[in-house]
Design a protein around this motif. Structure first.
Motif, PDB file in Angstrom:
ATOM      1  N   LYS A 137       3.667   4.963 -12.221  1.00 46.85           N
ATOM      2  CA  LYS A 137       3.711   3.791 -10.988  1.00 46.85           C
ATOM      3  C   LYS A 137       2.731   2.542 -11.434  1.00 46.85           C
ATOM      4  O   LYS A 137       1.721   2.829 -11.702  1.00 46.85           O
ATOM      5  CB  LYS A 137       3.238   4.728  -9.775  1.00 46.85           C
ATOM      6  CG  LYS A 137       1.839   5.087  -9.767  1.00 46.85           C
ATOM      7  CD  LYS A 137       1.553   5.451  -8.245  1.00 46.85           C
ATOM      8  CE  LYS A 137       0.067   5.917  -8.209  1.00 46.85           C
ATOM      9  NZ  LYS A 137      -0.058   6.920  -6.981  1.00 46.85           N
ATOM     10  N   SER A 138       3.506   1.425 -11.252  1.00 50.04           N
ATOM     11  CA  SER A 138       2.582   0.275 -11.340  1.00 50.04           C
ATOM     12  C   SER A 138       1.327   0.038 -10.470  1.00 50.04           C
ATOM     13  O   SER A 138       1.591   0.538  -9.077  1.00 50.04           O
ATOM     14  CB  SER A 138       3.514  -1.012 -11.579  1.00 50.04           C
ATOM     15  OG  SER A 138       4.168  -1.052 -10.410  1.00 50.04           O
ATOM     16  N   PRO A 139       0.227  -0.707 -10.797  1.00 46.24           N
ATOM     17  CA  PRO A 139      -0.579  -0.943  -9.787  1.00 46.24           C
ATOM     18  C   PRO A 139      -0.407  -1.801  -8.977  1.00 46.24           C
ATOM     19  O   PRO A 139       0.348  -2.857  -9.466  1.00 46.24           O
ATOM     20  CB  PRO A 139      -1.825  -1.279 -11.025  1.00 46.24           C
ATOM     21  CG  PRO A 139      -1.356  -1.811 -12.019  1.00 46.24           C
ATOM     22  CD  PRO A 139       0.334  -1.056 -12.289  1.00 46.24           C
ATOM     23  N   ILE A 140      -0.649  -1.731  -7.863  1.00 47.68           N
ATOM     24  CA  ILE A 140      -0.658  -2.793  -6.810  1.00 47.68           C
ATOM     25  C   ILE A 140      -2.117  -3.257  -6.325  1.00 47.68           C
ATOM     26  O   ILE A 140      -2.916  -2.749  -6.240  1.00 47.68           O
ATOM     27  CB  ILE A 140      -0.087  -2.133  -5.333  1.00 47.68           C
ATOM     28  CG1 ILE A 140       1.281  -1.522  -5.679  1.00 47.68           C
ATOM     29  CG2 ILE A 140       0.092  -3.052  -4.190  1.00 47.68           C
ATOM     30  CD1 ILE A 140       1.714  -0.588  -4.516  1.00 47.68           C
ATOM     31  N   ASN A 147       1.713  -2.669   1.033  1.00 43.84           N
ATOM     32  CA  ASN A 147       2.543  -1.984  -0.050  1.00 43.84           C
ATOM     33  C   ASN A 147       2.074  -0.588  -0.608  1.00 43.84           C
ATOM     34  O   ASN A 147       2.807   0.285  -1.082  1.00 43.84           O
ATOM     35  CB  ASN A 147       2.726  -2.879  -1.348  1.00 43.84           C
ATOM     36  CG  ASN A 147       3.217  -4.197  -0.784  1.00 43.84           C
ATOM     37  OD1 ASN A 147       2.718  -4.891   0.095  1.00 43.84           O
ATOM     38  ND2 ASN A 147       4.077  -4.687  -1.813  1.00 43.84           N
ATOM     39  N   THR A 148       0.765  -0.469  -0.744  1.00 44.40           N
ATOM     40  CA  THR A 148      -0.050   0.610  -1.183  1.00 44.40           C
ATOM     41  C   THR A 148       0.120   1.557  -0.139  1.00 44.40           C
ATOM     42  O   THR A 148       0.237   2.733  -0.560  1.00 44.40           O
ATOM     43  CB  THR A 148      -1.512   0.281  -1.300  1.00 44.40           C
ATOM     44  OG1 THR A 148      -1.729  -0.737  -2.551  1.00 44.40           O
ATOM     45  CG2 THR A 148      -2.205   1.453  -1.943  1.00 44.40           C
ATOM     46  N   TYR A 149       0.069   1.459   0.954  1.00 45.58           N
ATOM     47  CA  TYR A 149       0.110   2.534   2.291  1.00 45.58           C
ATOM     48  C   TYR A 149       1.640   2.977   2.166  1.00 45.58           C
ATOM     49  O   TYR A 149       1.691   4.148   2.121  1.00 45.58           O
ATOM     50  CB  TYR A 149      -0.238   1.743   3.519  1.00 45.58           C
ATOM     51  CG  TYR A 149      -0.109   2.703   4.718  1.00 45.58           C
ATOM     52  CD1 TYR A 149      -1.268   3.419   5.193  1.00 45.58           C
ATOM     53  CD2 TYR A 149       0.981   3.109   5.278  1.00 45.58           C
ATOM     54  CE1 TYR A 149      -1.342   4.422   5.933  1.00 45.58           C
ATOM     55  CE2 TYR A 149       0.966   4.043   6.074  1.00 45.58           C
ATOM     56  CZ  TYR A 149      -0.199   4.503   6.760  1.00 45.58           C
ATOM     57  OH  TYR A 149      -0.109   5.414   7.362  1.00 45.58           O
ATOM     58  N   ILE A 150       2.616   2.090   2.031  1.00 51.91           N
ATOM     59  CA  ILE A 150       3.911   2.671   2.138  1.00 51.91           C
ATOM     60  C   ILE A 150       4.379   3.526   0.695  1.00 51.91           C
ATOM     61  O   ILE A 150       4.891   4.646   1.167  1.00 51.91           O
ATOM     62  CB  ILE A 150       5.044   1.430   1.961  1.00 51.91           C
ATOM     63  CG1 ILE A 150       4.630   0.418   3.563  1.00 51.91           C
ATOM     64  CG2 ILE A 150       6.424   1.719   1.998  1.00 51.91           C
ATOM     65  CD1 ILE A 150       4.824   1.213   4.797  1.00 51.91           C
ATOM     66  N   LYS A 167       5.774   2.661  11.149  1.00 48.22           N
ATOM     67  CA  LYS A 167       5.086   3.005  12.479  1.00 48.22           C
ATOM     68  C   LYS A 167       3.631   3.611  12.099  1.00 48.22           C
ATOM     69  O   LYS A 167       2.818   3.243  12.950  1.00 48.22           O
ATOM     70  CB  LYS A 167       5.841   4.037  13.378  1.00 48.22           C
ATOM     71  CG  LYS A 167       5.392   4.222  14.514  1.00 48.22           C
ATOM     72  CD  LYS A 167       6.156   5.205  15.178  1.00 48.22           C
ATOM     73  CE  LYS A 167       5.713   5.608  16.672  1.00 48.22           C
ATOM     74  NZ  LYS A 167       6.768   6.450  17.501  1.00 48.22           N
ATOM     75  N   CYS A 168       3.717   4.617  10.979  1.00 48.54           N
ATOM     76  CA  CYS A 168       2.258   4.844  10.693  1.00 48.54           C
ATOM     77  C   CYS A 168       1.302   3.719  10.186  1.00 48.54           C
ATOM     78  O   CYS A 168       0.085   3.725  10.663  1.00 48.54           O
ATOM     79  CB  CYS A 168       2.420   5.977   9.829  1.00 48.54           C
ATOM     80  SG  CYS A 168       3.256   7.641  10.186  1.00 48.54           S
ATOM     81  N   TRP A 169       2.047   2.903   9.569  1.00 47.73           N
ATOM     82  CA  TRP A 169       1.064   1.672   9.017  1.00 47.73           C
ATOM     83  C   TRP A 169       0.681   0.721  10.284  1.00 47.73           C
ATOM     84  O   TRP A 169      -0.671   0.423  10.353  1.00 47.73           O
ATOM     85  CB  TRP A 169       2.005   0.750   8.186  1.00 47.73           C
ATOM     86  CG  TRP A 169       1.285  -0.699   7.893  1.00 47.73           C
ATOM     87  CD1 TRP A 169       1.836  -1.713   8.384  1.00 47.73           C
ATOM     88  CD2 TRP A 169       0.291  -0.781   7.318  1.00 47.73           C
ATOM     89  NE1 TRP A 169       1.060  -2.888   7.938  1.00 47.73           N
ATOM     90  CE2 TRP A 169      -0.210  -2.194   7.045  1.00 47.73           C
ATOM     91  CE3 TRP A 169      -0.866   0.130   6.471  1.00 47.73           C
ATOM     92  CZ2 TRP A 169      -1.247  -2.855   6.497  1.00 47.73           C
ATOM     93  CZ3 TRP A 169      -1.805  -0.632   5.948  1.00 47.73           C
ATOM     94  CH2 TRP A 169      -2.160  -2.124   5.898  1.00 47.73           C
ATOM     95  N   LYS A 170       1.489   0.613  11.222  1.00 45.11           N
ATOM     96  CA  LYS A 170       1.085  -0.314  12.239  1.00 45.11           C
ATOM     97  C   LYS A 170       0.001   0.447  13.071  1.00 45.11           C
ATOM     98  O   LYS A 170      -0.854  -0.015  13.631  1.00 45.11           O
ATOM     99  CB  LYS A 170       2.192  -0.543  13.093  1.00 45.11           C
ATOM    100  CG  LYS A 170       3.361  -1.370  12.672  1.00 45.11           C
ATOM    101  CD  LYS A 170       4.442  -1.831  13.513  1.00 45.11           C
ATOM    102  CE  LYS A 170       5.346  -2.960  12.999  1.00 45.11           C
ATOM    103  NZ  LYS A 170       6.391  -3.164  13.801  1.00 45.11           N
ATOM    104  N   HIS A 178     -10.706   2.538   7.028  1.00 46.58           N
ATOM    105  CA  HIS A 178      -9.949   1.918   5.964  1.00 46.58           C
ATOM    106  C   HIS A 178      -8.492   1.975   6.176  1.00 46.58           C
ATOM    107  O   HIS A 178      -8.067   2.695   7.097  1.00 46.58           O
ATOM    108  CB  HIS A 178     -10.108   3.029   4.785  1.00 46.58           C
ATOM    109  CG  HIS A 178      -9.747   4.398   4.907  1.00 46.58           C
ATOM    110  ND1 HIS A 178      -8.545   4.538   4.664  1.00 46.58           N
ATOM    111  CD2 HIS A 178     -10.480   5.471   5.103  1.00 46.58           C
ATOM    112  CE1 HIS A 178      -8.245   6.014   4.814  1.00 46.58           C
ATOM    113  NE2 HIS A 178      -9.464   6.409   5.105  1.00 46.58           N
ATOM    114  N   ASN A 179      -7.555   1.698   5.233  1.00 49.95           N
ATOM    115  CA  ASN A 179      -6.325   1.380   5.551  1.00 49.95           C
ATOM    116  C   ASN A 179      -5.302   2.136   4.514  1.00 49.95           C
ATOM    117  O   ASN A 179      -4.429   2.036   4.488  1.00 49.95           O
ATOM    118  CB  ASN A 179      -5.858  -0.024   5.608  1.00 49.95           C
ATOM    119  CG  ASN A 179      -6.332  -0.854   6.905  1.00 49.95           C
ATOM    120  OD1 ASN A 179      -6.392  -0.720   7.837  1.00 49.95           O
ATOM    121  ND2 ASN A 179      -7.075  -1.948   6.324  1.00 49.95           N
ATOM    122  N   LYS A 180      -6.161   3.169   4.140  1.00 47.60           N
ATOM    123  CA  LYS A 180      -5.294   4.179   3.021  1.00 47.60           C
ATOM    124  C   LYS A 180      -4.632   5.223   3.979  1.00 47.60           C
ATOM    125  O   LYS A 180      -5.069   5.661   4.900  1.00 47.60           O
ATOM    126  CB  LYS A 180      -6.091   4.690   2.230  1.00 47.60           C
ATOM    127  CG  LYS A 180      -7.002   3.581   1.261  1.00 47.60           C
ATOM    128  CD  LYS A 180      -7.830   4.156   0.385  1.00 47.60           C
ATOM    129  CE  LYS A 180      -8.418   3.184  -0.803  1.00 47.60           C
ATOM    130  NZ  LYS A 180      -8.686   1.838  -0.195  1.00 47.60           N
TER     131      LYS A 180
END
Length: 192
Positions: A137-140, A147-150, A167-170, A178-180
């Motif tokens: 998997k390529s680094p983001i 993009n990382t979250y998805i 929906k989970c991201w929002k 954090h947003n992980k």
């Protein structure tokens, strides 16, 4: 769940750092407060944080690098300093690699960091980058949190849909922290 605060000049800097803000929101804030709006999301976040923390505006350090213009590109031509992806470069690579060629982010970084090497070297690097992408998997980059979250969401939830991930991201970007991706984020899918 604490609601995401409004980004204005009265927001505490430590609270600001705990929440996710869109680049557009950061730019709007900067415009309202006469703060430089150029650069990436990380630059904007740092400027806003500094302003909220100290009330000071980080001075702009804009030194435009003048691209070196290459007349004729061959395999033996040296990659110029301050490389800029141009139509001339795109034509060269499409001629050498084929119609499927595109300036992906990793290749662009390679070109900018490997001036002094030849265009032949860059083509070999391009193929290696494509091969590496197939095998891992390529680094983001860190500024692409969505993009990382998805991607992380789908690594653990192959049976879910993109609408579930969004929906989970929002939900995640509206809460403190954090947003992980975390498994607990799925709880929002069961709330009606």
């Amino acid at each position: 769940m604490s609601k995401r605060p409004i980004l204005d000049k009265n927001l505490d800097s430590t609270i600001f750092k705990q929440y996710y803000f869109l680049k557009k929101e950061l730019i709007d804030f900067c415009k309202k407060n006469n703060i430089q709006t150029s650069g990436g999301k990380i630059d904007l976040t740092n400027r806003v944080f500094c302003f909220l923390e100290t009330g000071k505006i980080i001075p702009s350090i804009s030194q435009k690098k003048k691209p070196v213009l290459v007349e004729n590109i061959t395999l033996e031509t040296i990659i110029e300093t301050n490389f800029v992806c141009s139509e001339k470069h795109r034509s060269f690579y499409k001629e050498q690699i084929g119609k499927s060629f595109s300036f992906n982010v990793i290749f662009q970084k390679w070109l900018k960091n490997n001036f002094g090497k030849t265009y032949k070297d860059s083509i070999e690097a391009y193929y290696k980058i494509l091969e590496d992408k197939k095998n891992s998997k390529s680094p983001i980059d860190c500024q692409f949190e969505y993009n990382t979250y998805i991607r992380d969401f789908f690594e653990e939830n192959k049976d879910k849909k993109l609408t579930d991930a969004i929906k989970c991201w929002k939900y995640k970007k509206e809460i403190n922290g954090h947003n992980k991706y975390e498994k607990e984020d799925l709880q929002i899918l069961w709330i009606i």
